[in-house]
Design an enzyme around this catalytic site. Structure first.
Site, PDB file in Angstrom:
ATOM      1  N   HIS A  80       0.912  -1.214   0.145  1.00  0.00           N
ATOM      2  CA  HIS A  80      -0.102  -0.212  -0.319  1.00  0.00           C
ATOM      3  C   HIS A  80       1.205   1.347   0.280  1.00  0.00           C
ATOM      4  CE1 HIS A  80      -3.480  -2.761   0.800  1.00  0.00           C
ATOM      5  NE2 HIS A  80      -2.879  -2.966   2.204  1.00  0.00           N
ATOM      6  N   SER A 104      14.652  18.499 -16.568  1.00  0.00           N
ATOM      7  CA  SER A 104      13.681  19.377 -17.050  1.00  0.00           C
ATOM      8  C   SER A 104      14.347  20.459 -17.622  1.00  0.00           C
ATOM      9  CB  SER A 104      13.121  20.296 -15.688  1.00  0.00           C
ATOM     10  OG  SER A 104      12.601  20.892 -16.177  1.00  0.00           O
ATOM     11  N   LYS A 152      17.492  18.528 -11.901  1.00  0.00           N
ATOM     12  CA  LYS A 152      16.173  17.728 -12.271  1.00  0.00           C
ATOM     13  C   LYS A 152      16.821  16.701 -12.898  1.00  0.00           C
ATOM     14  CE  LYS A 152      11.877  17.504 -11.813  1.00  0.00           C
ATOM     15  NZ  LYS A 152      11.103  17.672 -12.117  1.00  0.00           N
ATOM     16  N   GLU A 203       8.890   6.251 -17.357  1.00  0.00           N
ATOM     17  CA  GLU A 203       7.293   6.739 -17.182  1.00  0.00           C
ATOM     18  C   GLU A 203       6.959   6.231 -18.708  1.00  0.00           C
ATOM     19  OE1 GLU A 203       8.047  10.597 -14.460  1.00  0.00           O
ATOM     20  OE2 GLU A 203       8.057  10.253 -16.301  1.00  0.00           O
TER      21      GLU A 203
END
Length: 499
Positions: A165, A284, A290, A297
């Protein structure tokens, strides 16, 4: 249609005719709507192989004469050399190749279509090409499994937090985590190998759906094309596309496996628990600090391609009566798109994991978050004779008393709760050293040495089993590739007898 009509149509340059449709069905805006020629480039080579096997069989059965067979086979070689882009206009690649042969041979070129329909021809071409795509995908999955096993070997002692979870649950290892995906990919490999068996059947010789009066040899064309068996019922053989459904379903299941792996890595990266190699990340456009796990993804996102393809395929097929319907022209693309998308995803996902850096100190420190060793303490009490539910109560009460800065209770806190719940001090059940070991994430992992668990010996056994399964699947893959290659050699040997 007579041979003369075939020749006349194939050489008509003044108006829009085709070798199949003739004047009556040759014009109008629906012609381009009906055509799949541009999409059929994928099965161009497959159609040539099917044509050659069929022509050789026709000559062997004396349905056409040797000279005609030789002329047609020579023309097919010329069509192959010219390539798909040089084909004349047509409704599909099958008609276009036949037209190109008739242009070169004359009316007798039309004899190549004796004792078959485009229905069984198309079905044979799809199966012929699809099996190659399946084998390519299996090869990619097998390679990915090999990479994951290498990671497991290298990281068998790297403790990491495990979650349920998305909450800290129990310590495990990078090796244990990565082997969980290797095992899933084993099953994905098995599903693809199973699908291959039902794809690799010969529909040729079924004609439109009701067979043919010619004395064809369906087993011979199966052998020349490398099909393992004959699809028996002629109506089913020409009409069915359930082999596409089975394949696309296996691909969608594989994509779902990859999506879970990708999600895990994306979440790990957000916590600093893994550092992806620059080849599998990006920065980025505005925030230079970043490092984004973009490739994972996209792996996650491409799962939608495969699942959508399966839904599209099932929707295409669900309302079709026997035997052949033009809807089927749209069926194959769902499988092709899914396979192409997911084959790339396999390579990227495995590459990202194989080249990643796993920061051992950071991971081990995180493995204590949220009193993740609690179950180990409860297990220790249960081993000493405390009913597990009572042991669970002791540890739960100790966890409830933790301060905001604490990840686990110390020995004294646990002992106080034990005296309250059990009526005896903790030392009556376990000694201090054993309990403090159970609170340590590395020792907690080492305790769980049951089959399939994360302890080093258990992981070593899993690696050994995974290697055996990998070797068996690699051997199965090699055998199938060899069978396809040998069939191509047999076919070429027979073609050479005529040309």
């Amino acid at each position: 249609m007579s041979d003369g009509e075939d020749h006349e149509t194939a050489n008509a340059d003044d108006h829009d005719e085709t070798v199949v449709r003739r004047d009556r069905f040759a014009g109008g805006p629906a012609r381009s709507f009906l055509s799949s020629l541009s999409d059929d480039e994928r099965i161009f080579a497959a159609d040539l192989a099917v044509d050659r096997a069929h022509v050789v069989m026709l000559a062997e059965r004396e349905i056409i004469d040797r000279e005609t067979a030789g002329d047609v086979l020579a023309a097919l070689a010329d069509v192959e050399d010219a390539g798909h882009d040089a084909l004349p206009d047509g409704e599909d690649v099958h008609e276009a190749i036949e037209s190109a042969v008739i242009e070169r041979v004359g009316p007798d070129g039309g004899k190549m279509h004796t004792a078959r329909s485009r229905n069984d021809e198309v079905a044979a071409c799809i199966r012929y090409r699809l099996r190659e795509d399946i084998l390519d995908l299996i090869e990619t999955v097998v390679g990915a499994r090999e990479q994951l096993i290498e990671v497991a070997r290298a990281e068998d002692g790297t403790v990491m937090p495990g979650y349920t979870h998305l909450q800290p649950a129990q310590p495990t290892t990078v090796a244990h985590w990565v082997l969980s995906y290797e095992q899933a990919l084993q099953r994905d490999t098995g599903r693809l190998l199973d699908a291959y068996e039902r794809v690799n059947q010969n529909p040729l010789g079924s004609a439109a759906f009701a067979g043919t009066p010619f004395d064809v040899d369906r087993e011979r064309t199966a052998a020349l094309l490398g099909f393992d068996s004959v699809a028996e019922n002629s109506m089913d053989a020409s009409a069915t596309r359930d082999f596409l459904v089975e394949t696309t379903s296996a691909v969608a299941t594989l994509a779902t496996t990859l999506s879970g792996l990708a999600e895990d890595v994306v979440v790990m990266a957000s916590k600093g628990h893994v550092a992806l190699d620059d080849d599998y990340a990006s920065t980025s456009s505005i925030m230079p600090q970043k490092k984004n796990p973009d490739t994972l993804e996209l792996v996650r996102g491409r799962t939608g391609d495969a699942v959508g393809g399966l839904n599209g395929l099932l929707t295409n097929l669900k309302g079709q009566p026997r035997a052949y319907n033009r809807d089927l022209q749209r069926a194959g693309r769902h499988a092709w798109d899914a396979i192409d998308s997911v084959t790339e995803s396999v390579a990227v996902a495995a590459g990202a994991v194989a080249t990643a850096d796993w920061p051992a100190e950071t991971l081990e420190a995180a493995a204590t978050d949220g009193f993740a060793t609690a179950t180990g303490v409860a297990d220790l009490l249960a081993m000493a004779g405390v009913p597990f539910r009572t042991a669970h109560e002791v540890v739960a009460e100790a966890a409830a008393g933790l301060g905001s800065e604490e990840d686990a209770p110390d020995y004294e806190a646990l002992s106080a709760v034990a005296e309250d719940v059990l009526g005896e001090p903790l030392s009556a059940y376990v000694d201090r050293d054993a309990l403090e070991d159970a609170l340590d994430p590395a020792e907690s992992v080492a305790m769980r040495d049951s089959r399939g668990g994360p302890a080093p010996d258990a992981v070593a056994e899993q690696v050994s089993v995974a290697e055996d399964a990998l070797a068996a699947d690699s051997e199965a893959l090699t055998g199938r590739w060899q069978a396809v290659s040998q069939a191509a050699d047999r076919r070429q040997t027979e073609v050479d007898r005529y040309v």
